[in-house]
Scaffold this active site. Sequence first.
Site, PDB file in Angstrom:
ATOM      1  N   CYS A   1      13.270   9.446  59.961  1.00 50.10           N
ATOM      2  CA  CYS A   1      13.413   8.412  58.945  1.00 50.10           C
ATOM      3  C   CYS A   1      12.239   8.601  58.004  1.00 50.10           C
ATOM      4  O   CYS A   1      11.102   8.274  58.351  1.00 50.10           O
ATOM      5  CB  CYS A   1      13.382   7.019  59.559  1.00 50.10           C
ATOM      6  SG  CYS A   1      13.290   5.712  58.320  1.00 50.10           S
TER       7      CYS A   1
ATOM      8  N   CYS B   1      10.839   4.876  56.433  1.00 53.88           N
ATOM      9  CA  CYS B   1      10.077   3.968  57.305  1.00 53.88           C
ATOM     10  C   CYS B   1      10.034   4.617  58.682  1.00 53.88           C
ATOM     11  O   CYS B   1       9.419   5.672  58.803  1.00 53.88           O
ATOM     12  CB  CYS B   1      10.636   2.544  57.300  1.00 53.88           C
ATOM     13  SG  CYS B   1      12.406   2.340  57.430  1.00 53.88           S
ATOM     14  N   SER B   2      10.671   4.035  59.673  1.00 51.75           N
ATOM     15  CA  SER B   2      10.635   4.670  60.994  1.00 51.75           C
ATOM     16  C   SER B   2      11.888   4.331  61.784  1.00 51.75           C
ATOM     17  O   SER B   2      11.815   4.118  62.989  1.00 51.75           O
ATOM     18  CB  SER B   2       9.408   4.226  61.774  1.00 51.75           C
ATOM     19  OG  SER B   2       8.243   4.452  61.023  1.00 51.75           O
ATOM     20  N   CYS B   3      13.040   4.268  61.127  1.00 53.82           N
ATOM     21  CA  CYS B   3      14.279   3.895  61.812  1.00 53.82           C
ATOM     22  C   CYS B   3      14.514   4.823  63.001  1.00 53.82           C
ATOM     23  O   CYS B   3      14.321   6.032  62.906  1.00 53.82           O
ATOM     24  CB  CYS B   3      15.455   3.974  60.854  1.00 53.82           C
ATOM     25  SG  CYS B   3      15.275   2.852  59.466  1.00 53.82           S
TER      26      CYS B   3
END
Lengths: 213, 218
Positions: free
Chosen positions: A114, A117-119
């Site tokens: 991701c 962000c950090s999905c």
Amino acid sequence: MANNDHDHDHHHDHEHRSELSETQLRVRALETVLTEKGYIDPSALDAIIEAYETKIGPRNGAVVVARAWTDPSFKKSLLEDATKAVASMGHMSRVGDHLVAVENTPKRHNMIVCTLCSCYPWEVLGLPPVWYKSAPYRSRAVKDPRGVLNDFGIALPKDTEVRVWDSTAETRFIVLPMRPAGTEDWSEDKLADLVTRDSMIGTGLPLNPGEVK
Amino acid sequence: MDGIHDMGGMDGFGKVEAEQNEPPFHAPWEGRVLAMQRAMGYAGAWHIDHSRFAQEKLPPATYLTASYYQRWALAMESNVLERGYVTREELKAGHALTPGKPLPRKLTPDVISAGMSRSSFYRQQQGPQRFKPGDRVRTKNIHPKTHTRLPRYTRGKVGVVEMCHGCHMYPDSVATDQGDNPQWLYTVVFDSRELWGPDADPTLKISIDAFEPYLDPE
């Protein structure tokens, strides 16, 4: 550990004593205010933390992968609709909508990132590791995935297609890695021991039979 | 917004360093931050895209030096303040000075499993599906000042629609309090050379999940 200093620079800047205490104080103040205003219940926070510390981890995903390795009809439904297929296993907490499983083959290797962000597929893999959320991974995975794999000690054949899935919406991806050779008579439970977290992100491969007890 | 969070393709951040036997949390406050975020989300205080947008608006130097959960905490502070749930004086005092605003619901221990599951992002379609798998599309060259989920490295590029994921709430609208504004969502795959030029690794393909307003037919 020999590379302690290195790790320190990259992962734990926030744990310098003064910064930590400031963050700790701010977080405590926020929790107290939100609790006193009636928005949150600290005992519910405890339960969430406990679930992530003890229940929700990559074993959930490993069990799904092992089932797909042993049950062709499950594998088919997993690749068609992973949310539904995982829900049908029934032994873990409900997986939210929008889970997609992508299959590694001798011709294609999949990797999940991701960049914005950090999905991450929390429900099947647990909390994302620090490296997954870090700038080096988020910046390089979409441009130099073979270089990233190299950081993980993996070299794919030159002609393997590398497919990177940037999780830019609410779809969550899990990689279905290839079943290691020499595991033909293995039980589902034993197979799950071979499935590492990183093999389901695509930055690793499953363990070989000789690598587990 | 064209912020520091949009990192795809940037150089210079160095090697990916994995930590062996990484614990779920590196300090107890990290778990509190995560759980508070879950609880406020469950309560309906704000949407996940409000959290993302609040992080994107952090000063770039802060974004890069703060840890993941520090960023979450900073974003939560700005959301509780901006949305009027808490005042600056209260955060400073570490205590409530006035009663809270009403919220749709509250996360309590008896509803934890509901609070742990992600809610569905599917929404009723507002119009016909414009693209189908196999269609060639070009992403728009857009640079909104607000939240968007179209990464910079994929703007103005030609790709192929590979999947349609149905109609989802549209983050660009949600983050700016303009409602769900449901849009069709597609996986669009790009050849590496389209994104990174003729010297790119020819075995590499990259996909994003793109909302229909990001795409034009090619």
